[in-house]
Design a protein around this motif. Structure first.
Motif, PDB file in Angstrom:
ATOM      1  N   ASP A  18       0.816  -1.217   0.000  1.00  0.00           N
ATOM      2  CA  ASP A  18       0.000   0.000   0.000  1.00  0.00           C
ATOM      3  C   ASP A  18       0.851   1.269   0.000  1.00  0.00           C
ATOM      4  O   ASP A  18       0.568   2.228  -0.722  1.00  0.00           O
ATOM      5  N   GLU A  19       1.889   1.287   0.850  1.00  0.00           N
ATOM      6  CA  GLU A  19       2.696   2.502   0.979  1.00  0.00           C
ATOM      7  C   GLU A  19       3.473   2.796  -0.305  1.00  0.00           C
ATOM      8  O   GLU A  19       3.695   3.958  -0.653  1.00  0.00           O
ATOM      9  N   ALA A  20       3.890   1.738  -0.999  1.00  0.00           N
ATOM     10  CA  ALA A  20       4.587   1.937  -2.276  1.00  0.00           C
ATOM     11  C   ALA A  20       3.645   2.546  -3.307  1.00  0.00           C
ATOM     12  O   ALA A  20       4.019   3.450  -4.063  1.00  0.00           O
ATOM     13  N   ILE A  21       2.417   2.056  -3.332  1.00  0.00           N
ATOM     14  CA  ILE A  21       1.431   2.567  -4.292  1.00  0.00           C
ATOM     15  C   ILE A  21       1.088   4.023  -3.986  1.00  0.00           C
ATOM     16  O   ILE A  21       0.982   4.861  -4.893  1.00  0.00           O
ATOM     17  N   LYS A  22       0.958   4.356  -2.702  1.00  0.00           N
ATOM     18  CA  LYS A  22       0.667   5.744  -2.335  1.00  0.00           C
ATOM     19  C   LYS A  22       1.839   6.661  -2.687  1.00  0.00           C
ATOM     20  O   LYS A  22       1.642   7.791  -3.162  1.00  0.00           O
ATOM     21  N   ALA A  23       3.062   6.184  -2.453  1.00  0.00           N
ATOM     22  CA  ALA A  23       4.240   6.975  -2.814  1.00  0.00           C
ATOM     23  C   ALA A  23       4.283   7.214  -4.321  1.00  0.00           C
ATOM     24  O   ALA A  23       4.602   8.318  -4.788  1.00  0.00           O
ATOM     25  N   GLN A  24       3.936   6.186  -5.096  1.00  0.00           N
ATOM     26  CA  GLN A  24       3.897   6.328  -6.549  1.00  0.00           C
ATOM     27  C   GLN A  24       2.848   7.357  -6.965  1.00  0.00           C
ATOM     28  O   GLN A  24       3.074   8.176  -7.861  1.00  0.00           O
ATOM     29  N   ALA A  25       1.707   7.338  -6.307  1.00  0.00           N
ATOM     30  CA  ALA A  25       0.638   8.288  -6.623  1.00  0.00           C
ATOM     31  C   ALA A  25       1.074   9.724  -6.351  1.00  0.00           C
ATOM     32  O   ALA A  25       0.815  10.634  -7.145  1.00  0.00           O
ATOM     33  N   VAL A  26       1.764   9.936  -5.214  1.00  0.00           N
ATOM     34  CA  VAL A  26       2.239  11.283  -4.873  1.00  0.00           C
ATOM     35  C   VAL A  26       3.274  11.752  -5.890  1.00  0.00           C
ATOM     36  O   VAL A  26       3.254  12.907  -6.340  1.00  0.00           O
ATOM     37  N   ALA A  27       4.183  10.857  -6.268  1.00  0.00           N
ATOM     38  CA  ALA A  27       5.190  11.219  -7.270  1.00  0.00           C
ATOM     39  C   ALA A  27       4.539  11.540  -8.609  1.00  0.00           C
ATOM     40  O   ALA A  27       4.916  12.511  -9.279  1.00  0.00           O
ATOM     41  N   ALA A  28       3.556  10.736  -9.016  1.00  0.00           N
ATOM     42  CA  ALA A  28       2.877  10.950 -10.299  1.00  0.00           C
ATOM     43  C   ALA A  28       2.122  12.278 -10.316  1.00  0.00           C
ATOM     44  O   ALA A  28       2.138  13.009 -11.311  1.00  0.00           O
ATOM     45  N   TYR A  29       1.452  12.600  -9.202  1.00  0.00           N
ATOM     46  CA  TYR A  29       0.709  13.857  -9.121  1.00  0.00           C
ATOM     47  C   TYR A  29       1.670  15.040  -9.126  1.00  0.00           C
ATOM     48  O   TYR A  29       1.435  16.056  -9.798  1.00  0.00           O
ATOM     49  N   THR A  30       2.782  14.902  -8.395  1.00  0.00           N
ATOM     50  CA  THR A  30       3.796  15.965  -8.369  1.00  0.00           C
ATOM     51  C   THR A  30       4.355  16.200  -9.771  1.00  0.00           C
ATOM     52  O   THR A  30       4.515  17.341 -10.205  1.00  0.00           O
ATOM     53  N   PHE A  31       4.640  15.112 -10.471  1.00  0.00           N
ATOM     54  CA  PHE A  31       5.172  15.209 -11.834  1.00  0.00           C
ATOM     55  C   PHE A  31       4.169  15.908 -12.752  1.00  0.00           C
ATOM     56  O   PHE A  31       4.543  16.729 -13.593  1.00  0.00           O
ATOM     57  N   LEU A  32       2.888  15.595 -12.584  1.00  0.00           N
ATOM     58  CA  LEU A  32       1.841  16.246 -13.372  1.00  0.00           C
ATOM     59  C   LEU A  32       1.819  17.756 -13.125  1.00  0.00           C
ATOM     60  O   LEU A  32       1.747  18.556 -14.067  1.00  0.00           O
ATOM     61  N   LEU A  33       1.889  18.158 -11.856  1.00  0.00           N
ATOM     62  CA  LEU A  33       1.880  19.591 -11.531  1.00  0.00           C
ATOM     63  C   LEU A  33       3.077  20.302 -12.155  1.00  0.00           C
ATOM     64  O   LEU A  33       2.953  21.414 -12.686  1.00  0.00           O
ATOM     65  N   TYR A  34       4.260  19.663 -12.079  1.00  0.00           N
ATOM     66  CA  TYR A  34       5.478  20.248 -12.647  1.00  0.00           C
ATOM     67  C   TYR A  34       5.344  20.411 -14.151  1.00  0.00           C
ATOM     68  O   TYR A  34       5.645  21.475 -14.701  1.00  0.00           O
ATOM     69  N   LEU A  80      -6.669   3.976  -1.921  1.00  0.00           N
ATOM     70  CA  LEU A  80      -5.317   4.461  -1.659  1.00  0.00           C
ATOM     71  C   LEU A  80      -5.120   5.874  -2.192  1.00  0.00           C
ATOM     72  O   LEU A  80      -4.466   6.713  -1.555  1.00  0.00           O
ATOM     73  N   LEU A  81      -5.681   6.165  -3.361  1.00  0.00           N
ATOM     74  CA  LEU A  81      -5.569   7.511  -3.924  1.00  0.00           C
ATOM     75  C   LEU A  81      -6.279   8.530  -3.034  1.00  0.00           C
ATOM     76  O   LEU A  81      -5.815   9.671  -2.896  1.00  0.00           O
ATOM     77  N   ASN A  82      -7.387   8.129  -2.449  1.00  0.00           N
ATOM     78  CA  ASN A  82      -8.106   9.037  -1.548  1.00  0.00           C
ATOM     79  C   ASN A  82      -7.257   9.412  -0.340  1.00  0.00           C
ATOM     80  O   ASN A  82      -7.357  10.523   0.192  1.00  0.00           O
ATOM     81  N   GLU A  83      -6.407   8.484   0.109  1.00  0.00           N
ATOM     82  CA  GLU A  83      -5.563   8.739   1.286  1.00  0.00           C
ATOM     83  C   GLU A  83      -4.499   9.801   1.017  1.00  0.00           C
ATOM     84  O   GLU A  83      -4.032  10.459   1.962  1.00  0.00           O
ATOM     85  N   VAL A  84      -4.092   9.948  -0.231  1.00  0.00           N
ATOM     86  CA  VAL A  84      -3.028  10.920  -0.550  1.00  0.00           C
ATOM     87  C   VAL A  84      -3.531  12.003  -1.511  1.00  0.00           C
ATOM     88  O   VAL A  84      -2.741  12.703  -2.135  1.00  0.00           O
ATOM     89  N   ASP A  85      -4.835  12.144  -1.606  1.00  0.00           N
ATOM     90  CA  ASP A  85      -5.428  13.108  -2.535  1.00  0.00           C
ATOM     91  C   ASP A  85      -4.880  14.514  -2.288  1.00  0.00           C
ATOM     92  O   ASP A  85      -4.924  15.029  -1.171  1.00  0.00           O
ATOM     93  N   GLY A  86      -4.331  15.128  -3.324  1.00  0.00           N
ATOM     94  CA  GLY A  86      -3.831  16.500  -3.221  1.00  0.00           C
ATOM     95  C   GLY A  86      -2.422  16.629  -2.681  1.00  0.00           C
ATOM     96  O   GLY A  86      -1.866  17.731  -2.649  1.00  0.00           O
ATOM     97  N   MET A  87      -1.801  15.540  -2.246  1.00  0.00           N
ATOM     98  CA  MET A  87      -0.441  15.612  -1.707  1.00  0.00           C
ATOM     99  C   MET A  87       0.584  15.648  -2.831  1.00  0.00           C
ATOM    100  O   MET A  87       0.461  14.915  -3.804  1.00  0.00           O
ATOM    101  N   PHE A  88       1.575  16.520  -2.684  1.00  0.00           N
ATOM    102  CA  PHE A  88       2.663  16.553  -3.659  1.00  0.00           C
ATOM    103  C   PHE A  88       3.972  16.887  -2.949  1.00  0.00           C
ATOM    104  O   PHE A  88       3.986  17.333  -1.816  1.00  0.00           O
ATOM    105  N   ILE A  89       5.080  16.639  -3.652  1.00  0.00           N
ATOM    106  CA  ILE A  89       6.418  16.876  -3.102  1.00  0.00           C
ATOM    107  C   ILE A  89       6.878  18.260  -3.550  1.00  0.00           C
ATOM    108  O   ILE A  89       6.822  18.571  -4.755  1.00  0.00           O
ATOM    109  N   ALA A  90       7.336  19.071  -2.603  1.00  0.00           N
ATOM    110  CA  ALA A  90       7.715  20.449  -2.927  1.00  0.00           C
ATOM    111  C   ALA A  90       9.149  20.753  -2.516  1.00  0.00           C
ATOM    112  O   ALA A  90       9.688  20.160  -1.584  1.00  0.00           O
ATOM    113  N   TYR A  91       9.756  21.676  -3.243  1.00  0.00           N
ATOM    114  CA  TYR A  91      11.070  22.221  -2.900  1.00  0.00           C
ATOM    115  C   TYR A  91      10.950  23.733  -3.040  1.00  0.00           C
ATOM    116  O   TYR A  91      10.553  24.236  -4.098  1.00  0.00           O
ATOM    117  N   ASN A  92      11.233  24.450  -1.960  1.00  0.00           N
ATOM    118  CA  ASN A  92      11.015  25.907  -1.915  1.00  0.00           C
ATOM    119  C   ASN A  92       9.587  26.263  -2.284  1.00  0.00           C
ATOM    120  O   ASN A  92       9.319  27.264  -2.971  1.00  0.00           O
TER     121      ASN A  92
END
Length: 223
Positions: A18-34, A80-92
């Protein structure tokens, strides 16, 4: 959410933790925003070309891929996507270029060594858990004739096979940054592409008229 569902389903097996899938979802969403910000002047946000952006699979394709497990997998992935909905990785405060790969060589690679440009948060760090993967090592055997055919039009190969490869240089993470073949310098990624290696971190030896590549990790190693 529909897009991220399709990306995660394409990029990672639903048999994973589960945690791997959630991490993948956060990375994918972050990549989309970028990418969306990067492509603001274009008529699209992101492509579904995995070599350029991220893989994506449609619902119809997933029906075939998951078969009898479709309803179970779809429900689990949605939860699993609902658990990390809207989360993304940020720098500055801004979404990062959240690139990812399957297995590192035990240490990630810098963006500069792979793509030529430095990105402060895409640096080399220890990732020793990757060493535990059953797919950490792979082997590719290339006949001397096939090796010659791949490079004879690109350089001047010597008569003896033992002298085809003259010198190999590596980064601190082990990625082959340059390799001299027949007097010409190539990148490790050139060799990876030529012989479908899993990564550019490899050793090579000539044995019984074959070039044996021992490859570490899977992917570009950055991220």
């Amino acid at each position: 959410k529909e897009y991220i569902f399709g990306v995660v389903a394409a990029e990672m097996p639903l048999s994973y933790n589960d945690e791997a899938i959630k991490a993948q979802a956060v990375a994918a969403y972050t990549f989309l925003l970028y990418r969306t910000k990067q492509n603001a002047d274009k008529d699209y946000d992101i492509t579904i070309d995995s070599q350029t952006d991220q893989a994506f699979i449609s619902g119809e394709q997933l029906t075939k891929k998951w078969g009898d497990n479709f309803n179970e997998y779809a429900a689990r992935l949605n939860d699993l996507l609902n658990e990390v909905d809207g989360m993304f990785i940020a720098y500055n405060g801004q979404p990062i270029l959240a690139v990812y790969h399957a297995i590192s060589s035990g240490k990630t690679e810098t963006a500069k060594n792979v793509w030529g440009s430095s990105i402060s948060y895409l640096s080399a760090v220890e990732s020793i858990g990757d060493l535990l993967s059953p797919d950490y090592l792979s082997t590719v055997k290339v006949s001397a004739d096939d090796f010659k055919q791949a490079f004879e039009s690109k350089c001047s190969l010597p008569k003896t096979q033992e002298n085809y490869i003259e010198k190999i240089s590596r980064s601190k993470s082990g990625t082959v940054t340059s390799i001299v073949i027949g007097g010409k310098t190539f990148k490790g990624s050139d060799i990876r592409a030529a012989f479908s290696l899993r990564s550019s971190n490899f050793d090579v030896e000539l044995k019984d008229n074959n070039f044996i590549f021992t490859v570490r990790g899977y992917g570009h190693g950055v991220g």
